[in-house]
Scaffold this motif. Structure first.
Motif, PDB file in Angstrom:
ATOM      1  N   LEU A 104      16.788 -47.341  14.611  1.00  0.00           N
ATOM      2  CA  LEU A 104      15.312 -47.586  14.456  1.00  0.00           C
ATOM      3  C   LEU A 104      14.765 -47.312  15.972  1.00  0.00           C
ATOM      4  N   GLU A 105      13.279 -46.915  15.695  1.00  0.00           N
ATOM      5  CA  GLU A 105      12.532 -46.085  16.786  1.00  0.00           C
ATOM      6  C   GLU A 105      11.207 -46.908  17.218  1.00  0.00           C
ATOM      7  N   ASN A 106      11.046 -47.857  16.002  1.00  0.00           N
ATOM      8  CA  ASN A 106       9.666 -48.492  16.078  1.00  0.00           C
ATOM      9  C   ASN A 106       9.892 -50.085  15.798  1.00  0.00           C
ATOM     10  N   LEU A 107       9.622 -50.924  16.657  1.00  0.00           N
ATOM     11  CA  LEU A 107       9.887 -52.322  16.177  1.00  0.00           C
ATOM     12  C   LEU A 107       8.613 -53.227  16.714  1.00  0.00           C
ATOM     13  N   ARG A 108       8.063 -53.666  15.775  1.00  0.00           N
ATOM     14  CA  ARG A 108       6.710 -54.625  15.580  1.00  0.00           C
ATOM     15  C   ARG A 108       6.823 -55.945  15.541  1.00  0.00           C
ATOM     16  N   ILE A 109       7.059 -57.005  16.344  1.00  0.00           N
ATOM     17  CA  ILE A 109       6.832 -58.340  16.256  1.00  0.00           C
ATOM     18  C   ILE A 109       5.912 -59.007  16.854  1.00  0.00           C
ATOM     19  N   GLN A 110       4.703 -58.552  16.584  1.00  0.00           N
ATOM     20  CA  GLN A 110       3.342 -59.214  17.179  1.00  0.00           C
ATOM     21  C   GLN A 110       2.898 -60.283  16.574  1.00  0.00           C
ATOM     22  N   GLN A 111       2.091 -61.189  17.048  1.00  0.00           N
ATOM     23  CA  GLN A 111       1.610 -62.488  16.557  1.00  0.00           C
ATOM     24  C   GLN A 111       2.401 -63.170  15.819  1.00  0.00           C
ATOM     25  N   ASN A 112       3.324 -63.545  16.307  1.00  0.00           N
ATOM     26  CA  ASN A 112       4.437 -64.492  15.925  1.00  0.00           C
ATOM     27  C   ASN A 112       4.354 -65.696  16.718  1.00  0.00           C
TER      28      ASN A 112
ATOM     29  N   LEU B  41      19.798 -51.276  20.101  1.00  0.00           N
ATOM     30  CA  LEU B  41      18.462 -50.376  19.614  1.00  0.00           C
ATOM     31  C   LEU B  41      18.454 -49.341  20.443  1.00  0.00           C
ATOM     32  N   VAL B  42      19.499 -48.556  20.348  1.00  0.00           N
ATOM     33  CA  VAL B  42      19.797 -47.482  21.656  1.00  0.00           C
ATOM     34  C   VAL B  42      18.676 -46.288  21.420  1.00  0.00           C
ATOM     35  N   ASN B  43      17.965 -46.134  20.079  1.00  0.00           N
ATOM     36  CA  ASN B  43      17.071 -45.032  19.900  1.00  0.00           C
ATOM     37  C   ASN B  43      15.570 -45.631  20.086  1.00  0.00           C
ATOM     38  N   LEU B  44      15.602 -46.947  20.228  1.00  0.00           N
ATOM     39  CA  LEU B  44      14.246 -47.555  20.212  1.00  0.00           C
ATOM     40  C   LEU B  44      13.128 -46.762  21.043  1.00  0.00           C
ATOM     41  N   ASP B  45      11.955 -46.430  20.358  1.00  0.00           N
ATOM     42  CA  ASP B  45      10.995 -45.597  21.377  1.00  0.00           C
ATOM     43  C   ASP B  45       9.850 -46.663  21.649  1.00  0.00           C
ATOM     44  N   LYS B  46       9.718 -47.642  20.916  1.00  0.00           N
ATOM     45  CA  LYS B  46       8.431 -48.600  20.867  1.00  0.00           C
ATOM     46  C   LYS B  46       8.874 -49.918  20.387  1.00  0.00           C
ATOM     47  N   LEU B  47       8.207 -50.905  21.291  1.00  0.00           N
ATOM     48  CA  LEU B  47       8.616 -52.273  21.251  1.00  0.00           C
ATOM     49  C   LEU B  47       7.462 -52.938  21.337  1.00  0.00           C
ATOM     50  N   TYR B  48       6.723 -53.767  20.331  1.00  0.00           N
ATOM     51  CA  TYR B  48       5.677 -54.503  20.332  1.00  0.00           C
ATOM     52  C   TYR B  48       6.027 -55.968  20.508  1.00  0.00           C
TER      53      TYR B  48
END
Length: 347
Positions: free
Chosen positions: A109-117, A130-137
């Motif tokens: 996973l590179e992009n994880l979005r959990i906004q507006q919860n 998530l060792v390859n994550l680039d963006k976390l929202y």
């Protein structure tokens, strides 16, 4: 002897076709609710009013959109079969917490979005795999605190948004491992101070938004942040927007004479002024109870089951066409069996 052999082959072919149809029933082309693109491996289940994650999302999926739904909870194994995911969007749902281990198999996973919860807490170690994550929202939730070392495994992270939450403090060393981070958003929280050295490891940082926080400029604890902003002025954007509580002065303008008080915060052995105790008592975040999650009517959408249960084969039939296929399957099975019996009687 060819009669029974032909019947057996017919049974095998029909079984394979039925299983294939059931496994693909997530996608619209097979009667499901999601849009699937076989070439790009994208599955779009956004804006479907879902209260549970669809069964049998194709295992080769690389991008999964579940945003703009009504998800209030996730199974700990919700994504464990989707090991190829590089993009996961859970924005604009009703998630109040994340189960421990829910992302453990998403090592690509590179992009994880959990906004507006409605997230109030994060489990310890929830991002550890998530060792390859680039963006976390994590924008626009209700986070009041962060677990210690919660971001330590995200060494490739370049973008982190925590803005528009209710963070009252940051743990010591919370950003120490984020040496590749370029953008950090802490705008619109309840931060009064930050631990000394909290930003020192962010050597590649070019954007940091600290605005709309009630920075306490009367305490000496603010001096680290004030000095750091002055030092990074011109190289890190947005930092000069940080203002003291009440908007009377910019944090970077605070002097040692102005920040003269030795203010004491929780988790120390020194006496705490009564005014500070009163303020903190109304927003204690150490023991936030887990809120009961109302049971949703998962029967509202055909083919969905509560995410706490693993899917079974009959549950995978998610459309009328699926049920018709199953009925046809049993009719043909019965015909084949009668054919075999008739052939054996003749023999």
């Amino acid at each position: 002897m060819m009669g029974p052999v032909l019947a057996a082959c017919l049974l095998i072919i029909l079984s394979t076709a039925w299983i294939s149809q059931a496994n693909g029933a997530t996608c619209k082309k097979d009667g499901g609710v999601c849009t699937c693109n076989d070439q790009t491996k994208n599955v779009d289940c956004s804006s479907k009013g879902l209260t549970a994650i669809p069964s049998n999302i194709p295992l080769e999926t690389t991008q999964l959109r579940l945003n703009l739904n009504s998800l209030s909870k996730l199974s700990p194994t919700a994504f464990h079969n989707l090991k190829e995911l590089t993009y996961l969007n859970l924005d604009t749902n009703q998630l109040q917490t994340l189960p421990a281990g829910v992302f453990d198999e998403l090592k690509n996973l590179e992009n994880l979005r959990i906004q507006q919860n409605q997230l109030q807490t994060l489990p310890v170690g929830v991002f550890d795999h998530l060792v390859n994550l680039d963006k976390l929202y994590l924008t626009s939730n209700k986070l009041k605190s962060l677990p210690p070392r919660v971001f330590d495994s995200l060494t490739k992270l370049t973008y982190l948004s925590l803005r528009e939450n209710q963070l009252q403090r940051l743990p010591e060393g919370v950003f120490d491992k984020l040496t590749n981070l370029k953008e950090l958003w802490l705008r619109n929280n309840q931060l009064q101070r930050v631990p000394d050295g909290v930003f020192d490891s962010l050597l590649n940082l070019n954007t940091l938004d600290l605005s709309i926080n009630p920075w306490d400029c009367s305490c000496r604890d603010i001096l680290y942040l004030s000095n750091w902003i002055r030092e990074k002025k011109g190289t890190v954007s947005n930092i000069e927007a940080a203002e003291c509580d009440g908007g009377t002065k910019a944090v970077l303008e605070i002097t040692e004479e102005e920040a003269a008080e030795d203010c004491v915060y929780p988790n120390t052995t020194t006496a705490i002024p009564t005014t500070i105790i009163t303020t903190l008592a109304s927003s204690n975040d150490d023991d936030i109870p887990e809120l009961p999650v109302p049971q949703e009517n998962f029967q509202k959408f055909l083919g969905y089951q509560e995410p706490d249960h693993l899917p079974t084969q009959p549950q995978c039939l998610m459309s009328i066409s699926g049920y018709l296929g199953l009925m046809m399957f049993f009719v043909l099975i019965s015909a084949a069996i009668l054919y075999v019996i008739h052939f054996l009687k003749k023999a």
